[in-house]
Motif scaffolding. Sequence first.
Motif, PDB file in Angstrom:
ATOM      1  N   GLY A 260       0.831  -1.209   0.000  1.00 42.33           N
ATOM      2  CA  GLY A 260       0.000   0.000   0.000  1.00 42.33           C
ATOM      3  C   GLY A 260       0.856   1.245   0.000  1.00 42.33           C
ATOM      4  N   LEU A 261       1.950   1.201   0.793  1.00 41.64           N
ATOM      5  CA  LEU A 261       2.849   2.359   0.816  1.00 41.64           C
ATOM      6  C   LEU A 261       3.544   2.516  -0.534  1.00 41.64           C
ATOM      7  CD1 LEU A 261       4.464   2.208   4.362  1.00 41.64           C
ATOM      8  CD2 LEU A 261       2.846   3.878   3.477  1.00 41.64           C
ATOM      9  N   GLY A 262       3.841   1.394  -1.210  1.00 38.23           N
ATOM     10  CA  GLY A 262       4.431   1.484  -2.543  1.00 38.23           C
ATOM     11  C   GLY A 262       3.511   2.194  -3.505  1.00 38.23           C
ATOM     12  N   LEU A 263       2.234   1.828  -3.439  1.00 40.96           N
ATOM     13  CA  LEU A 263       1.226   2.493  -4.268  1.00 40.96           C
ATOM     14  C   LEU A 263       1.138   3.973  -3.900  1.00 40.96           C
ATOM     15  CD1 LEU A 263      -0.687   1.435  -6.396  1.00 40.96           C
ATOM     16  CD2 LEU A 263      -2.436   1.212  -4.638  1.00 40.96           C
ATOM     17  N   ALA A 264       1.154   4.236  -2.580  1.00 48.87           N
ATOM     18  CA  ALA A 264       1.091   5.612  -2.098  1.00 48.87           C
ATOM     19  C   ALA A 264       2.279   6.404  -2.625  1.00 48.87           C
ATOM     20  CB  ALA A 264       1.082   5.631  -0.571  1.00 48.87           C
ATOM     21  N   ALA A 265       3.459   5.763  -2.692  1.00 52.31           N
ATOM     22  CA  ALA A 265       4.645   6.454  -3.190  1.00 52.31           C
ATOM     23  C   ALA A 265       4.451   6.869  -4.643  1.00 52.31           C
ATOM     24  CB  ALA A 265       5.860   5.538  -3.068  1.00 52.31           C
ATOM     25  N   LEU A 266       3.854   5.950  -5.424  1.00 50.03           N
ATOM     26  CA  LEU A 266       3.582   6.256  -6.826  1.00 50.03           C
ATOM     27  C   LEU A 266       2.623   7.448  -6.929  1.00 50.03           C
ATOM     28  CD1 LEU A 266       4.538   4.907  -9.371  1.00 50.03           C
ATOM     29  CD2 LEU A 266       2.504   3.497  -9.372  1.00 50.03           C
ATOM     30  N   TYR A 267       1.553   7.408  -6.139  1.00 52.37           N
ATOM     31  CA  TYR A 267       0.590   8.517  -6.146  1.00 52.37           C
ATOM     32  C   TYR A 267       1.261   9.821  -5.730  1.00 52.37           C
ATOM     33  CZ  TYR A 267      -3.189   5.096  -6.431  1.00 52.37           C
ATOM     34  OH  TYR A 267      -4.010   4.095  -6.838  1.00 52.37           O
ATOM     35  N   PHE A 268       2.115   9.725  -4.703  1.00 51.08           N
ATOM     36  CA  PHE A 268       2.737  10.949  -4.208  1.00 51.08           C
ATOM     37  C   PHE A 268       3.615  11.577  -5.279  1.00 51.08           C
ATOM     38  CE2 PHE A 268       6.521  12.955  -2.460  1.00 51.08           C
ATOM     39  CZ  PHE A 268       5.933  14.054  -1.877  1.00 51.08           C
ATOM     40  N   LEU A 269       4.389  10.728  -5.996  1.00 52.09           N
ATOM     41  CA  LEU A 269       5.293  11.274  -7.012  1.00 52.09           C
ATOM     42  C   LEU A 269       4.503  12.034  -8.071  1.00 52.09           C
ATOM     43  CD1 LEU A 269       7.880   8.426  -7.514  1.00 52.09           C
ATOM     44  CD2 LEU A 269       8.203  10.625  -6.412  1.00 52.09           C
ATOM     45  N   VAL A 270       3.331  11.520  -8.451  1.00 53.89           N
ATOM     46  CA  VAL A 270       2.522  12.215  -9.452  1.00 53.89           C
ATOM     47  C   VAL A 270       1.852  13.436  -8.831  1.00 53.89           C
ATOM     48  CG1 VAL A 270       0.685  11.962 -11.141  1.00 53.89           C
ATOM     49  CG2 VAL A 270       2.127  10.039 -10.614  1.00 53.89           C
ATOM     50  N   ALA A 271       1.336  13.244  -7.613  1.00 49.55           N
ATOM     51  CA  ALA A 271       0.486  14.285  -7.029  1.00 49.55           C
ATOM     52  C   ALA A 271       1.277  15.496  -6.549  1.00 49.55           C
ATOM     53  CB  ALA A 271      -0.311  13.702  -5.866  1.00 49.55           C
ATOM     54  N   SER A 272       2.538  15.290  -6.107  1.00 47.58           N
ATOM     55  CA  SER A 272       3.265  16.428  -5.541  1.00 47.58           C
ATOM     56  C   SER A 272       3.452  17.524  -6.583  1.00 47.58           C
ATOM     57  CB  SER A 272       4.613  15.958  -5.005  1.00 47.58           C
ATOM     58  OG  SER A 272       5.338  15.328  -6.042  1.00 47.58           O
ATOM     59  N   GLY A 273       3.854  17.131  -7.812  1.00 49.92           N
ATOM     60  CA  GLY A 273       4.031  18.116  -8.867  1.00 49.92           C
ATOM     61  C   GLY A 273       2.715  18.766  -9.248  1.00 49.92           C
ATOM     62  N   LEU A 274       1.686  17.935  -9.351  1.00 46.20           N
ATOM     63  CA  LEU A 274       0.351  18.418  -9.699  1.00 46.20           C
ATOM     64  C   LEU A 274      -0.115  19.457  -8.687  1.00 46.20           C
ATOM     65  CD1 LEU A 274      -1.297  17.289 -12.016  1.00 46.20           C
ATOM     66  CD2 LEU A 274      -2.381  15.735 -10.445  1.00 46.20           C
ATOM     67  N   SER A 275       0.126  19.143  -7.424  1.00 47.48           N
ATOM     68  CA  SER A 275      -0.334  20.007  -6.344  1.00 47.48           C
ATOM     69  C   SER A 275       0.413  21.339  -6.351  1.00 47.48           C
ATOM     70  CB  SER A 275      -0.115  19.279  -5.023  1.00 47.48           C
ATOM     71  OG  SER A 275      -0.493  20.083  -3.960  1.00 47.48           O
ATOM     72  N   LEU A 276       1.733  21.291  -6.559  1.00 45.83           N
ATOM     73  CA  LEU A 276       2.513  22.537  -6.585  1.00 45.83           C
ATOM     74  C   LEU A 276       2.108  23.390  -7.776  1.00 45.83           C
ATOM     75  CD1 LEU A 276       6.195  21.819  -5.589  1.00 45.83           C
ATOM     76  CD2 LEU A 276       4.507  23.241  -4.446  1.00 45.83           C
ATOM     77  N   VAL A 277       1.939  22.745  -8.939  1.00 44.69           N
ATOM     78  CA  VAL A 277       1.552  23.493 -10.143  1.00 44.69           C
ATOM     79  C   VAL A 277       0.208  24.158  -9.922  1.00 44.69           C
ATOM     80  CG1 VAL A 277       0.801  23.226 -12.522  1.00 44.69           C
ATOM     81  CG2 VAL A 277       2.894  22.153 -11.784  1.00 44.69           C
ATOM     82  N   PHE A 278      -0.729  23.405  -9.329  1.00 42.46           N
ATOM     83  CA  PHE A 278      -2.044  24.002  -9.114  1.00 42.46           C
ATOM     84  C   PHE A 278      -1.968  25.106  -8.070  1.00 42.46           C
ATOM     85  CE2 PHE A 278      -6.165  24.663  -7.403  1.00 42.46           C
ATOM     86  CZ  PHE A 278      -6.935  24.718  -8.540  1.00 42.46           C
ATOM     87  N   GLY A 279      -1.233  24.850  -6.989  1.00 43.70           N
ATOM     88  CA  GLY A 279      -1.167  25.840  -5.923  1.00 43.70           C
ATOM     89  C   GLY A 279      -0.545  27.138  -6.383  1.00 43.70           C
ATOM     90  N   LEU A 280       0.513  27.035  -7.182  1.00 40.67           N
ATOM     91  CA  LEU A 280       1.222  28.251  -7.573  1.00 40.67           C
ATOM     92  C   LEU A 280       0.564  28.913  -8.779  1.00 40.67           C
ATOM     93  CD1 LEU A 280       3.707  29.971  -7.017  1.00 40.67           C
ATOM     94  CD2 LEU A 280       4.900  28.666  -8.740  1.00 40.67           C
ATOM     95  N   ALA A 281       0.314  28.134  -9.834  1.00 35.95           N
ATOM     96  CA  ALA A 281      -0.073  28.741 -11.104  1.00 35.95           C
ATOM     97  C   ALA A 281      -1.557  28.567 -11.394  1.00 35.95           C
ATOM     98  CB  ALA A 281       0.750  28.118 -12.233  1.00 35.95           C
ATOM     99  N   ASP A 282      -2.301  27.894 -10.515  1.00 30.06           N
ATOM    100  CA  ASP A 282      -3.734  27.653 -10.725  1.00 30.06           C
ATOM    101  C   ASP A 282      -4.016  26.861 -11.991  1.00 30.06           C
ATOM    102  OD1 ASP A 282      -4.638  28.728  -8.436  1.00 30.06           O
ATOM    103  OD2 ASP A 282      -4.952  30.734  -9.243  1.00 30.06           O
ATOM    104  N   VAL A 283      -3.037  26.079 -12.454  1.00 29.57           N
ATOM    105  CA  VAL A 283      -3.252  25.279 -13.648  1.00 29.57           C
ATOM    106  C   VAL A 283      -3.626  23.860 -13.230  1.00 29.57           C
ATOM    107  CG1 VAL A 283      -2.241  24.387 -15.747  1.00 29.57           C
ATOM    108  CG2 VAL A 283      -1.556  26.596 -14.904  1.00 29.57           C
ATOM    109  N   LEU A 284      -4.801  23.427 -13.638  1.00 22.72           N
ATOM    110  CA  LEU A 284      -5.187  22.042 -13.418  1.00 22.72           C
ATOM    111  C   LEU A 284      -4.617  21.246 -14.581  1.00 22.72           C
ATOM    112  CD1 LEU A 284      -6.924  20.128 -11.732  1.00 22.72           C
ATOM    113  CD2 LEU A 284      -8.742  20.539 -13.333  1.00 22.72           C
ATOM    114  N   ASN A 285      -3.575  20.476 -14.316  1.00 22.35           N
ATOM    115  CA  ASN A 285      -2.771  19.958 -15.417  1.00 22.35           C
ATOM    116  C   ASN A 285      -3.177  18.545 -15.816  1.00 22.35           C
ATOM    117  OD1 ASN A 285      -0.868  19.595 -17.296  1.00 22.35           O
ATOM    118  ND2 ASN A 285       0.867  19.624 -15.909  1.00 22.35           N
ATOM    119  N   PHE A 286      -4.012  18.436 -16.850  1.00 24.20           N
ATOM    120  CA  PHE A 286      -4.395  17.123 -17.338  1.00 24.20           C
ATOM    121  C   PHE A 286      -3.252  16.460 -18.095  1.00 24.20           C
ATOM    122  CE2 PHE A 286      -8.669  18.006 -16.227  1.00 24.20           C
ATOM    123  CZ  PHE A 286      -9.262  16.764 -16.147  1.00 24.20           C
ATOM    124  N   ALA A 287      -2.260  17.244 -18.503  1.00 23.17           N
ATOM    125  CA  ALA A 287      -1.154  16.689 -19.272  1.00 23.17           C
ATOM    126  C   ALA A 287      -0.113  16.041 -18.372  1.00 23.17           C
ATOM    127  CB  ALA A 287      -0.506  17.781 -20.124  1.00 23.17           C
TER     128      ALA A 287
END
Lengths: 296, 369
Positions: free
Chosen positions: A11-38
């Motif tokens: 489960g933590l392995g899966l969580a690690a995968l999610y975190f790697l994707v989500a951290s960038g997504l979250s920073l991009v959204f937080g800073l630039a307000d871009v919801l990045n489907f790409a």
Amino acid sequence: MNTVVLLTLTGLGLAALYFLVASGLSLVFGLADVLNFAHGLFLGVGAYATWWASGNLPGAGPDGFGFVLAVVFGVLAGSFVAVLVELVLIRPLYSRTIEQVLVTVGLSLAGVALLQATWGADPRPFPRPDWSRDVTSVLGAQVPNAGLLLIVAAVVVLGALLAFLRWTRYGLIIRAGVENREMVTALGIDVRKAFTLVFAIGGAAAALAGALGGVYFGTVSPGQGGSLLIFAFIVVVIGGMGSVVGSAYAAVAVGLLQQFVNYYGTSGLGDLCVVGLLAVVLLLRPQGLAGKVAHA
Amino acid sequence: MTNSVVDAPPAQVPDELTPGRSRWHGLRPYLPLVALVVAAVLPYSTLNLPGIFEGPLNSPGTLQLLAICLVFGGLAAGYDLLFGRTGMLSFGHALYFAAGVYGTDILVTEAGLPLWQAAVLTVVGGTTLAALLGAVALRTVGIAFAMVTLAFAQVGAILVARDFGGLTGGEEGLPLDVSGLPPALVGVTNTVNLYWLALAYLAIVVLVVHRVSASPTGRVLAGLRDDERRIGVLGLDPYRFKLVAFTLAGGLASAGGVVYVLIVGGASPHITSSELTLSLLVMVVLGGPGTRWGPVLGGVLYMYLDHRLTAFGSSEAVNSLPAFLSRPLSQPLFVLGTVFILAVYFFPGGLASLRSRLTPVLTALRRPR
């Protein structure tokens, strides 16, 4: 007991995968307000670049140092594509949120189709080091090494991100920008450079997720990013947009919930529980666990 | 600044005095009706359009493709009620369409109900589902709303793919059992009836959307799109109006699902995917959000291209190109995605704005030098 340890670690392995994707997504959204489907595309690029490098790049290979080199190449490729996307497609549209979402939607459709056109729709076997196929005994449970590798990578990325946000000047600008972009601009700082930087970081993390996810799943296919992306979105919303630490907590919660319910309930029930968790969090705490503040 | 001389604008000539235009102006309100009649008698034509369709116009293959295009034109018009007219960015519209498709399919095939009962039950069920989920999702706004609808639609996709209770057929899909259907809707020779059904669906959706947006409720919806806070200040409850729009759009989508399952003859899990919602979004934006005919045009054109580009991609002309060109061009989604990105940049109003964009060019060309 063994089962619980095994489920926790996978489960933590899966969580690690999610975190790697989500951290960038979250920073991009937080800073630039871009919801990045790409973002799923960056993941795909990272996976395919790693796959290509281990076969074609001199010095790179499926094992040992060659594997590290292949992953580094993949991460650089993902980061490069992310910067290119930001500079060429997103930057002209800043402060027009809907258009940005539409452009990233178009990019995700076209980009995945391009990957599919180049390397075919079928999954390709991913070159992975021999040790990643083995298992390690942890507290009596036989845990796949690939999962442990993901956990280690995610912890390193989390630590590096937090250190970067806390102790560097650009980290300071990013944290300030997430909190109040106008104020940062008013102080004479070009916040758009920080946007590019955040895209580069997010692209690199997603590409790393693609490369290590390839090791974890054993195959690489064009649509891989898309299915991960939806759960990464859920992680971002639960964790709070713009918060790296919030993403980490949310990723762990989502990964563990999914793994345990899928094992003890019917397969697929865990995915439903995750969406239920999202609905509960949104109704009780709409700003997410951490709110829109980049805590370092 | 004070020295600059402003050219006096040329005197406006009233439209009815312009020669040659007055005759057509009286006809304009009836153009949709004319288009409807033309579309309705189209199956009687044996016209062969090589390159555009594979067979003559009245061949079953062509009629089925046209019927699918019409259904998606209607779906896009219904989605536009949310996106273009109310300003709600929903990423979960595929769920209600899929509810229509799978609901009808399951009720007819598994429960053995007659078609009309199944259709009524499905549309009522789909509308109720939209009302319930909308009531939860609309507690959030903006991007969070998009995320929540995406997550709900994902639940639908998971439910269908994992095949709980053996109802949906999982990855394989569920073929429609035609033995209980009215004979006029079954068989290759009766494709023309399905075409008319799709046309009727499109006409009804367009009518409903126009009636709603012309009504006082529609004005409130447009107000919500432009400035939600102001609607609140006027003493109207934004939540209720948005829920009405969301429920109505969900009901229209599930009705579209009923028609679609009859045309295609079964349900397959890819219609539950978020990609379908994304393509609805692409259709609306390509056509022109919030316009009268833009979304319909966008939907019809998108589906047509999505089907025909596959044939185009495997044609001689494309295959003779070098590999780095021919391979991407053989992917319909690559072409459509690229066109979509270009449209967002260069044609923000979509196809519907083409006329107003071309007018200045044409007048400039016509003006005597």
